[in-house]
Design a protein around this motif. Sequence first.
Motif, PDB file in Angstrom:
ATOM      1  N   ILE A  51      43.741  30.701  39.167  1.00  0.00           N
ATOM      2  CA  ILE A  51      45.155  30.751  39.540  1.00  0.00           C
ATOM      3  C   ILE A  51      45.468  32.158  40.025  1.00  0.00           C
ATOM      4  N   ASN A  52      46.031  32.249  41.213  1.00  0.00           N
ATOM      5  CA  ASN A  52      46.433  33.535  41.779  1.00  0.00           C
ATOM      6  C   ASN A  52      47.581  34.139  40.986  1.00  0.00           C
ATOM      7  N   LYS A  53      47.509  35.426  40.728  1.00  0.00           N
ATOM      8  CA  LYS A  53      48.572  36.078  39.972  1.00  0.00           C
ATOM      9  C   LYS A  53      49.842  36.208  40.792  1.00  0.00           C
ATOM     10  N   SER A  54      49.706  36.291  42.109  1.00  0.00           N
ATOM     11  CA  SER A  54      50.860  36.599  42.949  1.00  0.00           C
ATOM     12  C   SER A  54      51.741  35.390  43.213  1.00  0.00           C
ATOM     13  N   ASP A  55      51.121  34.225  43.369  1.00  0.00           N
ATOM     14  CA  ASP A  55      51.914  33.066  43.772  1.00  0.00           C
ATOM     15  C   ASP A  55      51.649  31.827  42.938  1.00  0.00           C
ATOM     16  N   GLY A  56      50.729  31.937  41.976  1.00  0.00           N
ATOM     17  CA  GLY A  56      50.470  30.808  41.096  1.00  0.00           C
ATOM     18  C   GLY A  56      49.693  29.678  41.733  1.00  0.00           C
ATOM     19  N   ILE A  57      49.185  29.884  42.936  1.00  0.00           N
ATOM     20  CA  ILE A  57      48.416  28.836  43.604  1.00  0.00           C
ATOM     21  C   ILE A  57      47.050  28.699  42.941  1.00  0.00           C
ATOM     22  N   ALA A  58      46.642  27.473  42.752  1.00  0.00           N
ATOM     23  CA  ALA A  58      45.362  27.184  42.116  1.00  0.00           C
ATOM     24  C   ALA A  58      44.298  26.874  43.158  1.00  0.00           C
ATOM     25  N   TYR A  59      43.089  27.285  42.863  1.00  0.00           N
ATOM     26  CA  TYR A  59      41.943  27.032  43.731  1.00  0.00           C
ATOM     27  C   TYR A  59      40.835  26.366  42.916  1.00  0.00           C
ATOM     28  N   TYR A  60      40.037  25.555  43.611  1.00  0.00           N
ATOM     29  CA  TYR A  60      38.968  24.832  42.952  1.00  0.00           C
ATOM     30  C   TYR A  60      37.689  24.898  43.789  1.00  0.00           C
ATOM     31  N   VAL A  61      36.572  24.936  43.114  1.00  0.00           N
ATOM     32  CA  VAL A  61      35.308  24.771  43.811  1.00  0.00           C
ATOM     33  C   VAL A  61      35.228  23.318  44.264  1.00  0.00           C
ATOM     34  N   ASP A  62      34.579  23.084  45.384  1.00  0.00           N
ATOM     35  CA  ASP A  62      34.578  21.742  45.980  1.00  0.00           C
ATOM     36  C   ASP A  62      34.073  20.672  45.015  1.00  0.00           C
ATOM     37  N   SER A  63      33.114  21.008  44.191  1.00  0.00           N
ATOM     38  CA  SER A  63      32.487  19.997  43.337  1.00  0.00           C
ATOM     39  C   SER A  63      33.417  19.445  42.254  1.00  0.00           C
TER      40      SER A  63
END
Length: 129
Positions: A51-63
């Motif tokens: 989770i990005n600290k600046s905007d709270g956007i979450a990212y995931y590895v493709d798998s």
Amino acid sequence: EVQLVESGGGLVQAGGSLRLSCAASGFTFDDHHIGWFRQAPGKEREGVSCINKSDGIAYYVDSVKGRFTISSDNAKKMVYLEMNSLNPEDTAVYYCAADPGSGLGLGCYEVLVKDYAYWGQGTQVTVSS
């Protein structure tokens, strides 16, 4: 003292679900990227979700896209990883980690795994076939 304490790992059958929790203390939670990483036997540690600290956007590895969901409760300084449709390839030690980010404005997924500043002790997730 900075602490990250993971819990919730265990043994589950393929297709099952687990929810990992990470309790953070000793640093300003809102000012840090926070993420989950995993390391399987004989493999390098990899980023799973953050989770990005600046905007709270979450990212995931493709798998894990579509199967795992990361969330956080800033008031409680907790981060969670909901894992569904688990398969044996998800077997690993799962770690919670945090990083203050750099002046370059790197996103949580851009910070190298080895550069994350704070780490928990890990929790084992084993998925049986």
